[in-house]
Design an enzyme around this catalytic site. Structure first.
Site, PDB file in Angstrom:
ATOM      1  N   PHE A  85       0.657  -0.973   0.166  1.00 28.45           N
ATOM      2  CA  PHE A  85      -0.041   0.398   0.340  1.00 28.45           C
ATOM      3  C   PHE A  85       1.324   0.897   0.293  1.00 28.45           C
ATOM      4  CE2 PHE A  85      -3.243   3.256   1.075  1.00 28.45           C
ATOM      5  CZ  PHE A  85      -3.512   2.931   1.530  1.00 28.45           C
ATOM      6  N   THR A  96       1.335  24.306  -4.369  1.00 25.04           N
ATOM      7  CA  THR A  96       0.989  25.769  -3.342  1.00 25.04           C
ATOM      8  C   THR A  96       1.160  25.459  -2.392  1.00 25.04           C
ATOM      9  OG1 THR A  96      -0.961  25.264  -5.045  1.00 25.04           O
ATOM     10  CG2 THR A  96      -0.707  26.556  -3.064  1.00 25.04           C
ATOM     11  N   LYS A 153       2.071   9.620   8.280  1.00 22.83           N
ATOM     12  CA  LYS A 153       1.717   9.885   9.604  1.00 22.83           C
ATOM     13  C   LYS A 153       2.075   9.940  10.810  1.00 22.83           C
ATOM     14  CE  LYS A 153      -0.294   5.848   7.747  1.00 22.83           C
ATOM     15  NZ  LYS A 153      -1.878   5.380   7.858  1.00 22.83           N
ATOM     16  N   ASP A 157       9.467   3.031   1.259  1.00 30.22           N
ATOM     17  CA  ASP A 157       8.197   4.083   1.895  1.00 30.22           C
ATOM     18  C   ASP A 157       7.786   3.641   4.320  1.00 30.22           C
ATOM     19  OD1 ASP A 157       5.815   4.278   2.923  1.00 30.22           O
ATOM     20  OD2 ASP A 157       4.808   3.656   1.600  1.00 30.22           O
TER      21      ASP A 157
HETATM   22  O1  PSZ Z   1      -7.182   3.032   2.898  1.00 33.78           O
HETATM   23  C1  PSZ Z   1      -6.342   3.497   3.325  1.00 33.78           C
HETATM   24  O2  PSZ Z   1      -6.190   4.676   2.370  1.00 33.78           O
HETATM   25  C2  PSZ Z   1      -5.333   3.456   4.172  1.00 33.78           C
HETATM   26  S1  PSZ Z   1      -4.871   2.813   5.357  1.00 33.78           S
HETATM   27  C3  PSZ Z   1      -4.236   2.870   6.179  1.00 33.78           C
HETATM   28  C4  PSZ Z   1      -3.332   3.981   5.060  1.00 33.78           C
HETATM   29  C5  PSZ Z   1      -3.839   4.311   4.522  1.00 33.78           C
HETATM   30  N1  PSZ Z   1      -1.841   4.477   5.223  1.00 33.78           N
HETATM   31  C6  PSZ Z   1      -1.600   5.141   4.575  1.00 33.78           C
HETATM   32  C7  PSZ Z   1      -0.622   4.655   3.897  1.00 33.78           C
HETATM   33  C8  PSZ Z   1       0.666   4.025   4.151  1.00 33.78           C
HETATM   34  O3  PSZ Z   1       0.331   3.338   5.090  1.00 33.78           O
HETATM   35  C9  PSZ Z   1       1.922   3.370   3.644  1.00 33.78           C
HETATM   36  C10 PSZ Z   1       3.028   2.802   4.072  1.00 33.78           C
HETATM   37  N2  PSZ Z   1       2.157   4.423   2.665  1.00 33.78           N
HETATM   38  C11 PSZ Z   1       1.459   5.277   2.328  1.00 33.78           C
HETATM   39  C12 PSZ Z   1       0.192   5.438   2.101  1.00 33.78           C
HETATM   40  C13 PSZ Z   1      -0.567   7.063   2.296  1.00 33.78           C
HETATM   41  O4  PSZ Z   1      -0.783   7.698   3.483  1.00 33.78           O
HETATM   42  P1  PSZ Z   1      -2.210   8.492   3.041  1.00 33.78           P
HETATM   43  O5  PSZ Z   1      -2.647   7.727   3.558  1.00 33.78           O
HETATM   44  O6  PSZ Z   1      -1.309   9.876   3.884  1.00 33.78           O
HETATM   45  O7  PSZ Z   1      -1.662   9.461   1.298  1.00 33.78           O
END
Ligand code: PSZ
Length: 494
Positions: free
Chosen positions: A212, A376, A352, A321
């Site tokens: 992810f 921006t 996070k 990541d």
């Molecule tokens: O369902 C979702 O959109 C979720 S549930 C958990 C996440 C997103 N985690 C975000 C995440 C991550 O765990 C890793 C390893 N890389 C990138 C992301 C993306 O971060 P955000 O959500 O801030 O864009």
């Protein structure tokens, strides 16, 4: 307010008197104002929560909402919901609350007039940063930069951190192909305007099955955890390789797991070769140090060392990541520090618990022109002010030590529970408090997670079988005991 929002820092100060060493104070276990245990007063979800849900869902798709919080009353490790239920939070907003709710250091951060002005006058950081911005980057983000990765860019969220890291990788790759020249041909300039090569080249980022990396379009092309994240959205044709799936306990399956590493690495090398042949070469590989959303799959230091070797051999950038693993939950600031990589990774992305999104990178990945990795806001100085406080608390309160101690209590306790309930749970794994275990089926897993709530625990799931723990860094051994007792009760009640 029903509860004084004084937290650990304040409590420690009170405890600092002659004869008591600083360390004794820091390992004290009380967060002032935090309940001593969970307290569940209504059914979960309760009546107020259900009513709020109806209201919100009439305005938008609110199906993902689990509970409504009372952020005035939530404190430390305890999440208080709209019905006044007090849960011990082992999930912390998808792993994004570093030092618990309403920590006094954070509540006080904007009492300073200078900090308040940074919050109110939000700059377009790429063009009009505040005069203290270089110092803030140095003093805050660079103070915890992974070894050997000496540049940094701030971003808004995890997805856009990855998205922009990919752009840096593609720009680096094409600049290399041009022999370091930084000007473009008219053909490149014209073709990119119609999304065609050579201006918009066929280049790819390799990611792993189950990974992810976010939901924006570039990031989404590398996300491979669940179809629902991807359906109906166009994606790049980018390669995928398997990520190790280990057998547990690890010490009884060393040979198989080593083979698993080798098989996966072989397929990475094969995919890089295949995509080169088909005219869509791999410019970068992105990998999570512990594959989180996909089910908390860990891989050995040897796997990551092997992966770096393959990247180096093929002139491919390695992006780690650390959006979910970064900022301490594995017992080190960055999870990849556990891997003893022979050289630093090329880029490390975060968000996070770091509160600001962004990425660290080595100098080769600094784009040769301005305005190419840009938007921006490019982050928010207010978040760096909060992060500065978070890093101070981590240091002053020895939170990485706390993580390791609580993590050991949790992991030992989970191993004990998998022995007591072998037909229900298995495969305890992870580092620090970044832990998980599997249930025998998705149904049983979901039932455990749901039933933890009336027993006072807010928990999280990932993949098809896993329950994951993502407590804040202030989760102490006594919280671990409460979690384990509630889990034992839940498993008995199944
Ligand atoms: O369902 C979702 O959109 C979720 S549930 C958990 C996440 C997103 N985690 C975000 C995440 C991550 O765990 C890793 C390893 N890389 C990138 C992301 C993306 O971060 P955000 O959500 O801030 O864009």
């Amino acid at each position: 307010m029903l509860r004084a929002h004084q937290g650990i820092g304040v409590f420690y100060k009170k405890l600092t008197f002659p004869g008591v060493t600083k360390l004794q104070c820091q390992l004290s276990t009380a967060i002032s104002g935090e309940p001593s245990k969970p307290s569940i007063k209504t059914s979960v979800p309760g009546p107020k929560t259900k009513q709020l849900y109806q209201e919100l869902n009439s305005l938008q798709q609110a199906g993902s909402v689990q509970l409504f919080a009372d952020y005035d009353k939530s404190i430390g490790n305890y999440f208080v919901d709209a019905d006044g239920n007090e849960f011990l939070d082992s999930f912390t907003q998808i792993s994004s609350v570093p030092i618990g709710y309403n920590h006094p250091e954070l509540l006080n951060a904007f009492q300073d007039a200078h900090n308040l002005k940074a919050l109110v006058n939000r700059p377009a950081l790429g063009v009009f940063p505040s005069m203290d911005w270089p110092d803030r980057l140095k003093n805050v983000l660079m103070s915890v930069a992974p070894a050997g990765v000496g540049n940094v860019a701030t971003m808004m969220c995890g997805s856009c951190s990855n998205e922009n890291a990919y752009k840096c990788v593609f720009i680096w790759y094409r600049t290399k192909e041009r022999g370091g020249k930084v000007d473009f041909t008219p053909e490149e300039m014209n073709s990119c305007m119609i999304n065609q090569p050579p201006g918009s080249p066929n280049l790819s980022i390799l990611s792993f099955q189950g990974s992810f990396h976010g939901r924006t379009f570039g990031a989404l092309s590398t996300t491979r955890s669940k179809p629902i994240h991807k359906l109906d959205c166009p994606s790049f044709d980018w390669p995928v390789a398997p990520f190790p799936r280990y057998k547990y306990p690890l010490d009884q399956h060393q040979r198989e797991n080593k083979k698993e590493d080798e098989k996966c690495l072989e397929q990475v090398a094969d995919a890089i070769e295949a995509y080169k042949k088909k005219g869509n070469p791999v410019a970068g590989v992105i990998v999570e140090p512990i594959q989180s959303e996909g089910g908390d799959h860990e891989a050995s230091p040897e796997f990551f060392q092997g992966l770096q070797k393959i990247c180096k051999k093929n002139g491919v950038a390695l992006i780690i990541d650390e959006v979910q693993t970064g900022c301490g939950p594995t017992g080190k600031m960055w999870c990849h520090e556990h891997f003893q990589l022979p050289s630093p990774p090329d880029l490390v992305t975060f968000s996070k618990k770091m509160l600001t999104g962004g990425f660290y990178f080595t100098p080769e990945f600094k784009p040769p022109h301005a305005y190419r990795v840009f938007n921006t806001w490019m982050g928010d100085p207010g978040k760096l002010i909060l992060l500065e406080k978070v890093l101070k608390v981590i240091k002053n309160e020895n939170l990485l030590t706390v993580v390791n101690k609580s993590g050991k209590v949790l992991k030992d306790g989970l191993h004990q529970l998998e022995k007591e309930f072998p037909n229900i749970i298995n495969s305890v794994r992870g580092r620090g408090t970044f832990l998980a275990f599997n249930a025998v089926s998705t149904e049983v897993r979901d039932k455990i997670n749901n039933n933890l709530r009336p027993n006072g625990i807010l928990g999280g799931v990932c993949g098809d079988h896993a329950i994951r723990l993502r407590p804040a860094l202030v989760f102490q051994p006594k919280h671990a005991e409460i979690y384990l007792d509630a889990l034992r009760k839940t498993l008995k009640e199944l």
